[in-house]
Design a protein around this motif. Structure first.
Motif, PDB file in Angstrom:
ATOM      1  N   ALA A   1       0.834  -1.207   0.000  1.00 16.72           N
ATOM      2  CA  ALA A   1       0.000   0.000   0.000  1.00 16.72           C
ATOM      3  C   ALA A   1       0.863   1.250   0.000  1.00 16.72           C
ATOM      4  O   ALA A   1       0.505   2.265  -0.612  1.00 16.72           O
ATOM      5  N   ALA A   2       2.029   1.183   0.669  1.00 12.31           N
ATOM      6  CA  ALA A   2       2.928   2.334   0.710  1.00 12.31           C
ATOM      7  C   ALA A   2       3.515   2.649  -0.655  1.00 12.31           C
ATOM      8  O   ALA A   2       3.951   3.778  -0.907  1.00 12.31           O
ATOM      9  N   THR A   3       3.540   1.676  -1.565  1.00 12.58           N
ATOM     10  CA  THR A   3       4.071   1.897  -2.912  1.00 12.58           C
ATOM     11  C   THR A   3       2.980   2.243  -3.925  1.00 12.58           C
ATOM     12  O   THR A   3       3.266   2.360  -5.107  1.00 12.58           O
ATOM     13  N   GLY A   4       1.718   2.357  -3.467  1.00 12.81           N
ATOM     14  CA  GLY A   4       0.633   2.706  -4.362  1.00 12.81           C
ATOM     15  C   GLY A   4      -0.192   1.537  -4.844  1.00 12.81           C
ATOM     16  O   GLY A   4      -1.187   1.720  -5.546  1.00 12.81           O
ATOM     17  N   VAL A   5       0.195   0.312  -4.498  1.00 12.58           N
ATOM     18  CA  VAL A   5      -0.616  -0.864  -4.836  1.00 12.58           C
ATOM     19  C   VAL A   5      -1.865  -0.866  -3.948  1.00 12.58           C
ATOM     20  O   VAL A   5      -1.801  -0.514  -2.763  1.00 12.58           O
ATOM     21  N   VAL A   6      -3.002  -1.267  -4.506  1.00 10.64           N
ATOM     22  CA  VAL A   6      -4.262  -1.263  -3.764  1.00 10.64           C
ATOM     23  C   VAL A   6      -4.544  -2.658  -3.217  1.00 10.64           C
ATOM     24  O   VAL A   6      -4.791  -3.584  -3.986  1.00 10.64           O
ATOM     25  N   PRO A   7      -4.513  -2.860  -1.895  1.00 10.72           N
ATOM     26  CA  PRO A   7      -4.854  -4.164  -1.329  1.00 10.72           C
ATOM     27  C   PRO A   7      -6.366  -4.391  -1.365  1.00 10.72           C
ATOM     28  O   PRO A   7      -7.152  -3.489  -1.054  1.00 10.72           O
ATOM     29  N   LEU A   8      -6.761  -5.605  -1.728  1.00 10.47           N
ATOM     30  CA  LEU A   8      -8.168  -6.022  -1.724  1.00 10.47           C
ATOM     31  C   LEU A   8      -8.270  -7.304  -0.910  1.00 10.47           C
ATOM     32  O   LEU A   8      -7.773  -8.345  -1.333  1.00 10.47           O
ATOM     33  N   VAL A   9      -8.897  -7.238   0.249  1.00 10.73           N
ATOM     34  CA  VAL A   9      -9.119  -8.427   1.078  1.00 10.73           C
ATOM     35  C   VAL A   9     -10.549  -8.875   0.820  1.00 10.73           C
ATOM     36  O   VAL A   9     -11.509  -8.284   1.334  1.00 10.73           O
TER      37      VAL A   9
ATOM     38  N   THR B   1     -20.992 -18.736   4.211  1.00 12.37           N
ATOM     39  CA  THR B   1     -19.606 -18.268   4.202  1.00 12.37           C
ATOM     40  C   THR B   1     -18.988 -18.434   2.818  1.00 12.37           C
ATOM     41  O   THR B   1     -18.371 -17.513   2.270  1.00 12.37           O
ATOM     42  N   ALA B   2     -19.144 -19.630   2.248  1.00  6.09           N
ATOM     43  CA  ALA B   2     -18.575 -19.881   0.918  1.00  6.09           C
ATOM     44  C   ALA B   2     -19.203 -18.978  -0.132  1.00  6.09           C
ATOM     45  O   ALA B   2     -18.506 -18.424  -0.997  1.00  6.09           O
ATOM     46  N   ALA B   3     -20.523 -18.795  -0.056  1.00  2.50           N
ATOM     47  CA  ALA B   3     -21.204 -17.955  -1.035  1.00  2.50           C
ATOM     48  C   ALA B   3     -20.762 -16.503  -0.910  1.00  2.50           C
ATOM     49  O   ALA B   3     -20.529 -15.817  -1.918  1.00  2.50           O
ATOM     50  N   ALA B   4     -20.625 -16.019   0.329  1.00  3.40           N
ATOM     51  CA  ALA B   4     -20.194 -14.632   0.528  1.00  3.40           C
ATOM     52  C   ALA B   4     -18.770 -14.426   0.031  1.00  3.40           C
ATOM     53  O   ALA B   4     -18.453 -13.385  -0.569  1.00  3.40           O
ATOM     54  N   MET B   5     -17.893 -15.405   0.271  1.00  3.96           N
ATOM     55  CA  MET B   5     -16.523 -15.290  -0.208  1.00  3.96           C
ATOM     56  C   MET B   5     -16.480 -15.232  -1.729  1.00  3.96           C
ATOM     57  O   MET B   5     -15.797 -14.383  -2.326  1.00  3.96           O
ATOM     58  N   LEU B   6     -17.214 -16.120  -2.378  1.00  2.00           N
ATOM     59  CA  LEU B   6     -17.216 -16.134  -3.840  1.00  2.00           C
ATOM     60  C   LEU B   6     -17.796 -14.849  -4.412  1.00  2.00           C
ATOM     61  O   LEU B   6     -17.292 -14.306  -5.404  1.00  2.00           O
ATOM     62  N   ALA B   7     -18.865 -14.352  -3.783  1.00  2.00           N
ATOM     63  CA  ALA B   7     -19.471 -13.107  -4.254  1.00  2.00           C
ATOM     64  C   ALA B   7     -18.507 -11.940  -4.084  1.00  2.00           C
ATOM     65  O   ALA B   7     -18.397 -11.066  -4.954  1.00  2.00           O
ATOM     66  N   ALA B   8     -17.783 -11.917  -2.953  1.00  2.00           N
ATOM     67  CA  ALA B   8     -16.803 -10.848  -2.723  1.00  2.00           C
ATOM     68  C   ALA B   8     -15.669 -10.923  -3.740  1.00  2.00           C
ATOM     69  O   ALA B   8     -15.218  -9.891  -4.258  1.00  2.00           O
ATOM     70  N   TRP B   9     -15.202 -12.140  -4.024  1.00  2.00           N
ATOM     71  CA  TRP B   9     -14.136 -12.301  -5.017  1.00  2.00           C
ATOM     72  C   TRP B   9     -14.591 -11.826  -6.392  1.00  2.00           C
ATOM     73  O   TRP B   9     -13.870 -11.127  -7.096  1.00  2.00           O
ATOM     74  N   SER B  10     -15.797 -12.231  -6.772  1.00  2.00           N
ATOM     75  CA  SER B  10     -16.316 -11.847  -8.082  1.00  2.00           C
ATOM     76  C   SER B  10     -16.454 -10.332  -8.189  1.00  2.00           C
ATOM     77  O   SER B  10     -16.046  -9.724  -9.189  1.00  2.00           O
TER      78      SER B  10
END
Length: 480
Positions: free
Chosen positions: A101-109, A292-301
């Motif tokens: 993040a300090a170098t300008g890359v955007v983290p996505l969790v 949980t699995a559905a929410a993770m997949l939806a967040a990834w998509s």
């Protein structure tokens, strides 16, 4: 040699112990005049500072993006991390997240389960989105930023982005159906679902996104575009026989354990201009594996769709070029949710190299892949490790390391070293908490190169931002 009484102090007295010497860093051109026997340790110095080499004490730096773009040590900007719980896997990834993040890359969790990363993202000034029953939802039919970008770009490139939007939505709805059924959708059902989504896109007013209940209404109405792909040949009974299984599965999503999370409008869309994003799904119960699995997949998509949107806008000169770093933690949860889910994850994450996207996938052991239902799914899950540019191992039992060695290529010494880190902590005699011997120790493997063993010491700031035992710690403080 000094006597047991110690060294003379500055005032002529004795000091009780030998102070460690001051350490300095210099280039070989400068240092050779002071110490002509210098030798390189071979520790990489490109990327986020991670820790110290266990054998030489040299600083070790690295992350998937820096090693792919600047150092060119790896051909794929991805990291796969394995290790037993409690040894610091997410702590190391948190350090990469902060450094990038300090170098300008955007983290996505994209799916924070505990949460391990939400406080870090807040500290970086980023966006935290909560998903769960009564707290927020994701409309998997919403084209989101990608749909808006397609309309803004227009022309052939806008149409291509629109087609990509359609594919992502179709893939996500198919994943939800697979989770409810515990098996993949049939091919003809995907064709029906695709036709329904095209029908809704053409008839939904601008500025409004369709929702899953709209899909049921279209299936009930049976417009010509949908009937054409069912090959019902004008027979209503035949049409109903063909669509009823899909209809029942969609009802199972809306009226079952996934319903209120995916049945309405998206509560908060991802902000493309945020310096970091975390989708927090920690409020979903541990036992609620389907949601949980559905929410993770939806967040990834949704997250990876936002990445594609950012690059599409940058290609047209409508936004600055940005790189992204995604964190896919607890990978074993969606993998075990339903047969065929590994295909959906593979489709979502395979093209990170072409998307200006680095990623970190985190799980416990390779047995997470072996627990999948079919040989095909197990082979595809092992492919996540084989395709990773970097493989990082925390403590693992010996049999796990030997299995991993057949995939990654580990020497016997490396297997012995990492398996020794899986030992439990000693019996504390003072009442203080003993640390496991492997906490903070990792082996970094890149292709056939010898592994780099490192020790990670976290700072006080990192410790405050990332305490995976916070509830236990709070209870202990209250007891005092």
């Amino acid at each position: 040699m000094p006597s047991s009484r110690g060294w003379p102090g500055p005032g002529g007295g004795q000091v009780g112990s030998l102070d460690p010497p001051t350490m300095w860093r210099a280039t070989t051109v400068q240092a050779c005049g002071l110490w002509p026997f210098a030798a390189g340790s071979g520790a990489p110095m490109s990327g986020v500072p991670l820790g110290q080499h266990l054998h030489t004490g040299a600083a070790v730096c690295g992350d998937p993006i820096s090693w792919f773009t600047r150092a060119r040590y790896i051909s794929n900007p991805s990291l796969f991390m394995l290790g037993m719980p409690g040894l610091g896997k997410s702590t190391l990834v948190n350090r990469m997240l902060i450094g990038l993040a300090a170098t300008g890359v955007v983290p996505l969790v994209l799916g924070d389960l505990k949460p391990d990363y939400a406080d870090t993202v807040r500290a970086l000034g980023g966006q935290v989105i909560s998903i769960g029953r009564g707290t927020g939802g994701i409309n998997v039919l919403d084209p989101g930023a990608m749909g808006a970008a397609a309309a803004k770009i227009g022309g052939a490139r806008g149409r291509a982005l629109e087609a990509e939007t359609h594919g992502r939505v179709l893939n996500m709805v198919a994943a939800l159906v697979s989770i409810v059924r515990n098996r993949p959708m049939d091919d003809h059902e995907q064709a029906v679902l695709s036709a329904v989504l095209h029908h809704l896109h053409d008839r939904t007013p601008t500025g409004r996104a369709p929702v899953l209940p709209d899909v049921l209404e279209v299936l009930d109405a049976g417009p010509d575009r949908v009937r054409a792909v069912t090959l019902d040949r004008g027979d209503d009974a035949r049409y109903r026989d063909i669509i009823d299984p899909l209809h029942r599965s969609l009802l199972g999503i809306l009226d079952g354990p996934l319903g209120d999370t995916f049945a309405s409008e998206t509560s908060t869309r991802i902000d493309l201009n945020a310096p970091a994003v975390c989708v927090d799904i920690s409020r979903i119960g541990e036992a609620d594996t389907q949601l949980t699995a559905a929410a993770m997949l939806a967040a990834w998509s949704d997250g990876l769709g936002s990445v594609a949107t950012s690059h599409a806008l940058a290609d047209e000169g409508l936004a600055p070029r940005r790189w992204f770093f995604t964190v896919l933690d607890e990978l074993w949860r969606p993998l075990r949710a339903a047969s065929g889910i590994v295909d959906r994850i593979d489709a979502l994450t395979r093209l990170n190299r072409t998307l200006g996207l680095g990623d970190a996938k985190i799980t416990h052991t390779l047995k997470d892949a072996e627990a999948l239902g079919t040989d095909s799914d197990r082979a595809k899950a092992r492919g996540f490790v084989e395709r990773a540019g970097m493989v990082v191992c925390a403590g693992l039992p010996r049999n796990e390391m030997e299995e991993l060695g057949r995939t990654v290529g580990l020497s016997q010494r490396e297997i012995d070293l990492v398996s020794s880190w899986s030992s439990p902590p000693g019996w504390a005699m003072t009442g203080e908490r003993e640390e496991p011997p492997g906490r903070g120790r990792f082996l970094i493997k890149v292709g056939g190169r010898p592994g780099i063993p490192i020790n990670v010491n976290i700072t006080d700031t990192e410790r405050e931002l990332h305490d995976t035992n916070s509830r236990w710690t709070q209870r202990r403080l209250e007891a005092r």
